[in-house]
Design a protein around this motif. Structure first.
Motif: not given
Length: 195
Positions: A47-63, A160-167
Motif C-alpha cells: 500500500l505504500n506505493g499508493v499512499m506514500g510514506v515519508n521515510s520509505q520513498a524507495n520502498y513505495a516506488t518499488g511498489g 494527510a493522504f486521506l485528503q486526496f480525492p483517491l481516498f
C-alpha cells in the motif's frame, strides 16, 4: 522485501537501489522466465506505493513500479495483478513482532492470512475468466487501508493522504467529522503509561 528507510532528501543511492531492486528486478525476472501462456501472474506489493510514506520513498516506488508492469502486461493481453497489501499481522514481517514493524504499520487495518488467501483466490478466478474487461480491472488491487473513522476511534491523527480525492470513500461525511474532534495534547497528557 528490503527496507532502507530515510527521508528522501538524505537517502543514499545505495539505499534507494536496495529497496527497489528486489521488487522491480524480481518481478520482471519472473515475467521474463515464466512461460507467456501462464494462467495467472500475481505480484505481492505494498500500500505504500499508493499512499506514500515519508521515510520509505524507495520502498513505495518499488511498489508503484510493480503496479505499472501489471497494467502493461494486462494491456497486451497477459494475466497480471499487483496486490498492494497493508499490514498482515498473522504472518510475515509484522507478525515477527518487531517494534519497527508496529511503528511502520500504525494506523493500517491489520489483515489476516486467511484474508490474503481469499484475495488470491478471487484474483485467480478473475484472471482465469480472461475477458479483457475483467482483466483490465484486475491489474491492481489494494487491501488494508483504514478509514478515517478507524483512525479517529484509535485516537490517532488522520493522515494527510486521506485528503486526496483517491481516498474520498474512506473519509467521513463532513457532519460526522465535526462531531469527532480530539485534542492530541490532551490525550497524551491523560495517558497513564508510555504505551
Amino acid at each position: 522485501m528490503v527496507l532502507k528507510d530515510s527521508m528522501f532528501g538524505k537517502m543514499l543511492h545505495d539505499a534507494w537501489q536496495a529497496a527497489l531492486r528486489p521488487k522491480i528486478q524480481g518481478s520482471w525476472n519472473l515475467h521474463e522466465i515464466l512461460p507467456a501462456e501462464l494462467g495467472f501472474f500475481i505480484m505481492l506489493s505494498s500500500l505504500n506505493g499508493v499512499m506514500g510514506v515519508n521515510s520509505q520513498a524507495n520502498y513505495a516506488t518499488g511498489g508503484t513500479l510493480q503496479d505499472a508492469p501489471a497494467q502493461y502486461l494486462v494491456s497486451i493481453g497477459l494475466p497480471a495483478t499487483s496486490l498492494d497489501l497493508g499490514a498482515v499481522n498473522s504472518i510475515g514481517f509484522v507478525a515477527e513482532g518487531s517494534e519497527y514493524a508496529r511503528h511502520t504499520t500504525a494506523g493500517l487495518e491489520q489483515l489476516q492470512e486467511n484474508e490474503i488467501h481469499y484475495l488470491l483466490d478471487y484474483i485467480l478466478h478473475m484472471q482465469a475468466r480472461g475477458s479483457s474487461g475483467i482483466a483490465e480491472q484486475a491489474c491492481q488491487f489494494t487491501a488494508g487501508f483504514s478509514s478515517e473513522a478507524m483512525y479517529l476511534d484509535e485516537g490517532v491523527p488522520v493522515p494527510a493522504f486521506l485528503q486526496f480525492p483517491l481516498f474520498t470513500h474512506l473519509r467521513l461525511p463532513t457532519t460526522a467529522q465535526n462531531n469527532r474532534v480530539f485534542d492530541v495534547r490532551k490525550l497524551i497528557q491523560a495517558s497513564k503509561s508510555l504505551e
